[in-house]
Design a protein around this motif. Structure first.
Motif, PDB file in Angstrom:
ATOM      1  N   SER A   1       4.053   5.107 -10.273  1.00  0.00           N
ATOM      2  CA  SER A   1       3.855   3.762 -10.815  1.00  0.00           C
ATOM      3  C   SER A   1       4.837   3.421 -11.938  1.00  0.00           C
ATOM      4  O   SER A   1       4.894   2.278 -12.376  1.00  0.00           O
ATOM      5  CB  SER A   1       2.426   3.585 -11.297  1.00  0.00           C
ATOM      6  OG  SER A   1       2.124   4.535 -12.289  1.00  0.00           O
TER       7      SER A   1
ATOM      8  N   SER B   1      -5.680  -5.103  -3.375  1.00  0.00           N
ATOM      9  CA  SER B   1      -6.504  -4.278  -4.271  1.00  0.00           C
ATOM     10  C   SER B   1      -7.213  -3.134  -3.545  1.00  0.00           C
ATOM     11  O   SER B   1      -7.730  -2.226  -4.186  1.00  0.00           O
ATOM     12  CB  SER B   1      -7.521  -5.145  -5.000  1.00  0.00           C
ATOM     13  OG  SER B   1      -8.397  -5.752  -4.071  1.00  0.00           O
ATOM     14  N   THR B   2      -7.223  -3.148  -2.213  1.00  0.00           N
ATOM     15  CA  THR B   2      -7.856  -2.052  -1.478  1.00  0.00           C
ATOM     16  C   THR B   2      -6.896  -0.877  -1.302  1.00  0.00           C
ATOM     17  O   THR B   2      -7.306   0.192  -0.884  1.00  0.00           O
ATOM     18  CB  THR B   2      -8.348  -2.516  -0.087  1.00  0.00           C
ATOM     19  OG1 THR B   2      -7.222  -2.925   0.699  1.00  0.00           O
ATOM     20  CG2 THR B   2      -9.337  -3.655  -0.225  1.00  0.00           C
ATOM     21  N   GLN B   3      -5.622  -1.087  -1.616  1.00  0.00           N
ATOM     22  CA  GLN B   3      -4.617  -0.021  -1.495  1.00  0.00           C
ATOM     23  C   GLN B   3      -4.597   0.825  -2.759  1.00  0.00           C
ATOM     24  O   GLN B   3      -4.527   0.284  -3.859  1.00  0.00           O
ATOM     25  CB  GLN B   3      -3.215  -0.622  -1.297  1.00  0.00           C
ATOM     26  CG  GLN B   3      -2.935  -1.096   0.081  1.00  0.00           C
ATOM     27  CD  GLN B   3      -2.618   0.056   1.011  1.00  0.00           C
ATOM     28  OE1 GLN B   3      -2.821   1.230   0.718  1.00  0.00           O
ATOM     29  NE2 GLN B   3      -2.156  -0.276   2.188  1.00  0.00           N
ATOM     30  N   LYS B   4      -4.610   2.139  -2.589  1.00  0.00           N
ATOM     31  CA  LYS B   4      -4.548   2.987  -3.781  1.00  0.00           C
ATOM     32  C   LYS B   4      -3.105   3.317  -4.156  1.00  0.00           C
ATOM     33  O   LYS B   4      -2.834   3.737  -5.263  1.00  0.00           O
ATOM     34  CB  LYS B   4      -5.385   4.257  -3.587  1.00  0.00           C
ATOM     35  CG  LYS B   4      -4.738   5.364  -2.811  1.00  0.00           C
ATOM     36  CD  LYS B   4      -5.610   6.611  -2.816  1.00  0.00           C
ATOM     37  CE  LYS B   4      -4.795   7.831  -2.474  1.00  0.00           C
ATOM     38  NZ  LYS B   4      -5.501   9.064  -2.547  1.00  0.00           N
ATOM     39  N   TRP B   5      -2.162   3.137  -3.214  1.00  0.00           N
ATOM     40  CA  TRP B   5      -0.758   3.452  -3.477  1.00  0.00           C
ATOM     41  C   TRP B   5      -0.009   2.233  -3.972  1.00  0.00           C
ATOM     42  O   TRP B   5      -0.339   1.112  -3.631  1.00  0.00           O
ATOM     43  CB  TRP B   5      -0.085   3.972  -2.202  1.00  0.00           C
ATOM     44  CG  TRP B   5      -0.705   5.236  -1.710  1.00  0.00           C
ATOM     45  CD1 TRP B   5      -1.516   5.377  -0.628  1.00  0.00           C
ATOM     46  CD2 TRP B   5      -0.588   6.530  -2.287  1.00  0.00           C
ATOM     47  NE1 TRP B   5      -1.910   6.681  -0.495  1.00  0.00           N
ATOM     48  CE2 TRP B   5      -1.355   7.419  -1.507  1.00  0.00           C
ATOM     49  CE3 TRP B   5       0.088   7.035  -3.400  1.00  0.00           C
ATOM     50  CZ2 TRP B   5      -1.453   8.771  -1.788  1.00  0.00           C
ATOM     51  CZ3 TRP B   5      -0.019   8.385  -3.681  1.00  0.00           C
ATOM     52  CH2 TRP B   5      -0.782   9.232  -2.884  1.00  0.00           C
TER      53      TRP B   5
END
Length: 135
Positions: A63, A72-76
């Motif tokens: 990051s 917002s559902t993506q963690k990457w």
């Protein structure tokens, strides 16, 4: 009977052969988006090595250079995005070190005759995101 037993067996064997061949073909190389310095056909393993080198040399996580995903559902992070200036700074640094290595260290080769870069991220960063923070 529409098909004889021999025809049915031949068709079945043929289908299994086609399925077997399809299953053994190597998967297509990942197609990464927005690679401007690294090779477009870089393998996942090689890309991971490069990124791991950056993380170690700068003491950061993904990051630091990569913007968060807009989903917002993506963690990457959104690896293709150029929203963070650090990503373009990294590209400039890659060009700079390549130029220095080519100009001053082109004869620095390993046993296989492959040029080994003398200058890399760790040379200046030494585990810090900003080289001037060294004590």
């Amino acid at each position: 009977m529409l098909f004889s037993k021999k025809t049915l067996v031949a068709i079945t064997v043929g289908l299994f052969m086609v399925a077997g061949i399809a299953a053994t073909n190597p998967p297509e190389a990942p197609k990464y988006k927005n690679l401007k310095i690294l090779p477009k056909k870089i393998s996942k393993e090689d890309l991971d090595k490069v990124m791991d080198h950056f993380k170690t040399a700068l003491g950061v996580k993904c990051s630091f250079c990569h913007a968060p995903s807009k989903d917002s559902t993506q963690k990457w992070p959104d690896f293709a995005s150029d929203d963070k200036p650090e990503k373009n700074i990294a590209r400039s640094m890659m060009k700079m070190t390549a130029k220095i290595n080519k100009k001053f260290f082109s004869e620095n080769k390993n046993e296989q005759g492959v040029t080994v870069p003398a200058i890399e991220c760790m040379t200046c960063h030494r585990g810090s995101p900003h080289p001037d923070e060294h004590k």
